[in-house]
Scaffold this motif. Sequence first.
Motif: not given
Lengths: 114, 111
Positions: B91-111
């Motif tokens: 996003g640019g200036a028009d999205s400042w303060g109005k973030l549009q989140f998606g579902a994201g990526t779940q990262v799992v770190v294991t030993p």
Amino acid sequence: DAGVTQSPTHLIKTRGQHVTLRCSPISGHKSVSWYQQVLGQGPQFIFQYYEKEERGRGNFPDRFSARQFPNYSSELNVNALLLGDSALYLCASSTNSQGRYEQYFGPGTRLTVT
Amino acid sequence: LAKTTQPISMDSYEGQEVNITCSHNNIATNDYITWYQQFPSQGPRFIIQGYKTKVTNEVASLFIPADRKSSTLSLPRVSLSDTAVYYCLVGGADSWGKLQFGAGTQVVVTP
């Protein structure tokens, strides 16, 4: 410096009730934004306030309202609560620094509607 | 606002490098690419932001090709504490303060 603070931390309400959530931005930040995050999903934008004026509104019903006070703190109000309003409500503050869109989020208020 | 597509989940072992690629085919000329990290029951935390080429900070690197239609967040030598959801936003200036989140990526770190 203190980060964004929100109160209360947790809240349990009954359907049909009203709730008020509070947010204090980082000192010097004039913009406050509110987000709703349902379990398993990303945060969804609800409102942005800047200098006490509404600068943006997400796709939420009129039951949701907000305001910003002269000290830049903010309240989010939700009327006629529904079960689907159960979520983590996040507040974020930022400065008006065009070209850098970093927002600082608070820990959130966990709202449960029964 | 440009939509983004990123993997739902990624698994890694401690000490490895994790690369998360985000697609944003409709990115506008004035849009920036920003990544946030979120731990359970906490608010998202800004990681890195870039416009083109490569950006590096103490936490991560962001690689952006010339066409800017995708970007890759690189987390070097991950530890268990890097287990979190990572969001790619455009996003640019028009999205400042109005973030549009998606579902994201779940990262799992294991030993």
